[in-house]
Design an enzyme around this catalytic site. Structure first.
Site, PDB file in Angstrom:
ATOM      1  CG  ASP A 104       3.610 -29.147  46.333  1.00 12.27           C
ATOM      2  OD1 ASP A 104       4.521 -30.126  46.141  1.00 12.27           O
ATOM      3  OD2 ASP A 104       5.282 -28.591  45.599  1.00 12.27           O
TER       4      ASP A 104
HETATM    5  N1  URA Z   1       7.161 -29.569  41.438  1.00  8.02           N
HETATM    6  C1  URA Z   1       6.600 -28.890  42.940  1.00  8.02           C
HETATM    7  O1  URA Z   1       7.959 -28.094  43.664  1.00  8.02           O
HETATM    8  N2  URA Z   1       5.654 -29.079  43.619  1.00  8.02           N
HETATM    9  C2  URA Z   1       4.112 -28.750  43.242  1.00  8.02           C
HETATM   10  O2  URA Z   1       3.335 -29.343  43.484  1.00  8.02           O
HETATM   11  C3  URA Z   1       4.731 -29.874  41.494  1.00  8.02           C
HETATM   12  C4  URA Z   1       5.887 -29.889  40.623  1.00  8.02           C
END
Ligand code: URA
Length: 235
Positions: A104
């Site tokens: 993310d």
């Molecule tokens: N899980 C999440 O919620 N976000 C990420 O970036 C990676 C794994």
């Protein structure tokens, strides 16, 4: 490997295909001792030497970089408006690099950047269940019940429960610190798992993906090439 001259130069990042075609037609490109004016000329990447404006351009088939992704950057190859993880690899030679999987925008940590599609497929294939370990800071008290629930599987609103995951509590209180190892890569998985038990992830960083461990010497935004040992373990 046999390759068209224009493709060779484009893959090595010397311009767009049409810019390169023009440069070739102008006589700016030489293969060994001969100026070649045909973009479709086929050369042998192992035995021929290509010169662009008299500078030798060596061919690199694959590149592999470990990036410590900083927050605020998107996991994509290119974007018209936003800065991407591939933009951070300033010394890249090839123009076809991509991140293996996505973190993310606000997540930090380990991201492999390459142009090796087969390796990416092996690491991301749902059937391969490659372990991914995250460090996270959580708003709320993480308990032994959460550890048990994560080990059994959590309902995050998908068809199936999550696969068994290993939750280690590093510190527990109103704000907790944990490490979590998951074997899948569902969308926002870590955040959704904690949401499912009534808690919120406020900081997330990936530490490991399969055999690849984030180099603690890399500050957010920094990267380095994979070592020979890391390559051998991955492949
Ligand atoms: N899980 C999440 O919620 N976000 C990420 O970036 C990676 C794994």
């Amino acid at each position: 490997m046999k390759l068209r001259l224009d493709r060779y130069l484009a893959e090595m990042g010397l311009g767009t295909r049409s810019e390169i075609k023009k440069a070739i037609a102008k006589g700016l490109v030489r293969v060994n001792d001969t100026i070649v004016k045909k973009a479709e000329f086929k050369l042998d990447t192992e035995t021929d030497t290509v010169f662009f404006q008299n500078q030798a351009v060596s061919y690199i088939e694959y590149e592999y970089y470990m990036l410590n992704k900083p927050a605020g950057v998107i996991s994509a190859s290119e974007d018209r408006k936003e800065s991407t993880v591939v933009d951070l690899i300033t010394e890249r030679k090839r123009n076809d690099l991509f991140p293996v999987g996505r973190l993310d925008r606000d997540t930090e940590g380990l991201l492999l950047i390459t142009n090796d599609g087969a390796l990416s497929h092996r690491l991301l294939s749902p059937k391969k269940h490659v372990d991914k370990t995250y460090y996270a800071e959580i708003h709320g008290e993480v308990t032994e019940e959460d550890v048990e629930q994560f080990a059994e599987g959590v309902d995050i609103g998908d068809e199936k429960l999550t696969m068994p995951a290993e939750l280690i509590i590093l510190e527990s209180g109103m704000e907790s610190k944990i490490e979590l190892t998951i074997r899948e890569g569902r969308f926002h998985q870590v955040k959704r798992m904690f949401r499912a038990v009534g808690k919120e992830v406020v900081y997330l960083k990936r530490l490991r993906m399969g055999s690849l461990v984030l180099d603690q010497g890399l500050k957010p935004g920094e990267y380095r090439e994979l070592t020979k040992e890391e390559m051998e373990q991955l492949c």
